[in-house]
Design a protein around this motif. Structure first.
Motif, PDB file in Angstrom:
ATOM      1  N   ILE A 117      41.445  40.882  45.226  1.00 45.18           N
ATOM      2  CA  ILE A 117      40.410  40.353  44.328  1.00 45.18           C
ATOM      3  C   ILE A 117      41.008  39.283  43.408  1.00 45.18           C
ATOM      4  N   VAL A 118      42.198  39.551  42.877  1.00 42.18           N
ATOM      5  CA  VAL A 118      42.857  38.570  42.007  1.00 42.18           C
ATOM      6  C   VAL A 118      43.121  37.281  42.766  1.00 42.18           C
ATOM      7  N   SER A 139      41.310  33.767  41.930  1.00 41.35           N
ATOM      8  CA  SER A 139      42.237  32.705  41.523  1.00 41.35           C
ATOM      9  C   SER A 139      42.002  31.442  42.341  1.00 41.35           C
ATOM     10  N   ARG A 140      41.794  31.621  43.635  1.00 38.07           N
ATOM     11  CA  ARG A 140      41.569  30.460  44.507  1.00 38.07           C
ATOM     12  C   ARG A 140      40.307  29.700  44.118  1.00 38.07           C
ATOM     13  N   LYS A 141      39.308  30.439  43.592  1.00 36.18           N
ATOM     14  CA  LYS A 141      38.073  29.769  43.156  1.00 36.18           C
ATOM     15  C   LYS A 141      38.338  28.808  41.999  1.00 36.18           C
ATOM     16  N   LYS A 142      39.398  29.071  41.242  1.00 32.65           N
ATOM     17  CA  LYS A 142      39.764  28.226  40.108  1.00 32.65           C
ATOM     18  C   LYS A 142      40.900  27.273  40.458  1.00 32.65           C
ATOM     19  N   GLY A 143      41.246  27.228  41.738  1.00 37.18           N
ATOM     20  CA  GLY A 143      42.301  26.324  42.162  1.00 37.18           C
ATOM     21  C   GLY A 143      43.695  26.841  41.894  1.00 37.18           C
ATOM     22  N   LEU A 144      43.836  28.141  41.725  1.00 40.47           N
ATOM     23  CA  LEU A 144      45.135  28.740  41.439  1.00 40.47           C
ATOM     24  C   LEU A 144      45.621  29.539  42.645  1.00 40.47           C
ATOM     25  N   GLU A 145      46.920  29.683  42.741  1.00 43.54           N
ATOM     26  CA  GLU A 145      47.505  30.436  43.842  1.00 43.54           C
ATOM     27  C   GLU A 145      48.565  31.397  43.310  1.00 43.54           C
TER      28      GLU A 145
END
Length: 252
Positions: free
Chosen positions: A16-17, A21-27
């Motif tokens: 889930i994290v 995170s990917r939705k916000k451009g984070l990895e």
């Protein structure tokens, strides 16, 4: 930090994290992410958790909010780390703390305000066994002997050192006082911390001697002997303050 009761739930939380995170451009960085299993077993159970198809490293301890959390659920490593840090800070202030041109009372105040806070940070969650208590008292004497410049070859007893410093042992009493004060806030608040402190788990106890609990140590220190007496007394703020003050004064 993610916490789960089993491997499957932990993997779901991690997924889930990652997704959010990917939705916000984070990895998620798999090289900087570790996992740990807390267990009473001699060897920590193996647990395979993956992120981006990469197996996470399983560690024996990690630092969270300045406190070391160990895979055995004990606070021994954290206390050892705190003791080492306090001694390093003492050495940094050595020119002041061991200066005989400065009164011992002033140096004791400097020790109390600049060194002891490093040592007892997070002590409200410590479980103090007899072994740990001896270690903390030895650390307290380590400070005093160096402040008075007493070499180990002098073979002076701890009682003589305390008399020369015009001081009573206070480190363990201070820790117990902070634990009791914190416990009062937690119990009266009645939220999740209350449940964690007083809750019981279903199942059979493991063989051998059981681990000492914080509540048991406080019951002994406060002179009640029973955890149930603590839970009853903590509801009365004035009574609880008097019990703490009396225990601290007596040095039990």
């Amino acid at each position: 930090m993610l916490i789960a009761e089993n491997k499957e739930d932990l993997q779901k939380l991690l997924n889930i994290v990652q997704e959010e995170s990917r939705k916000k451009g984070l990895e998620l960085n798999s090289k900087k992410t570790e996992m740990m299993v807390i267990s009473r077993k001699q060897e920590s159970p193996k647990c395979d958790i993956f992120t981006n198809e990469v197996k996470l490293k399983q560690t024996e301890k990690f630092k969270y909010l300045g406190t070391i959390i160990s895979n055995d659920g004990k606070t021994n490593r954290e206390i050892s780390e705190r003791t080492a840090q306090a001694k390093v800070n003492f050495q940094k202030m050595k020119t002041i703390l061991t200066n005989k041109h400065i009164s011992i009372e002033t140096r004791k105040r400097a020790l109390h305000f600049y060194i002891e806070p490093v040592l007892i940070y997070g002590c409200e969650a410590w479980t103090i066994s007899k072994q740990i208590q001896n270690k903390l008292e030895a650390t307290e004497m380590w400070f005093l002997r160096r402040m008075l410049r007493i070499p180990w070859t002098a073979k002076k007893t701890n009682e003589r050192v305390l008399n020369e410093a015009n001081k009573r042992r206070s480190l363990v009493r201070t820790i117990r006082k902070r634990q009791a004060t914190f416990l009062g806030h937690v119990m009266r608040r009645g939220k999740l911390e209350h449940l964690v402190t007083t809750g019981k788990l279903e199942g059979i106890r493991s063989r051998g001697r059981q681990r000492e609990k914080i509540m048991d140590g406080l019951a002994t220190w406060l002179g009640t002997g029973k955890v149930s007496d603590i839970l009853a007394a903590v509801k009365d703020r004035d009574l609880w303050r008097d019990m703490i003050a009396n225990a601290y004064k007596q040095g039990t």
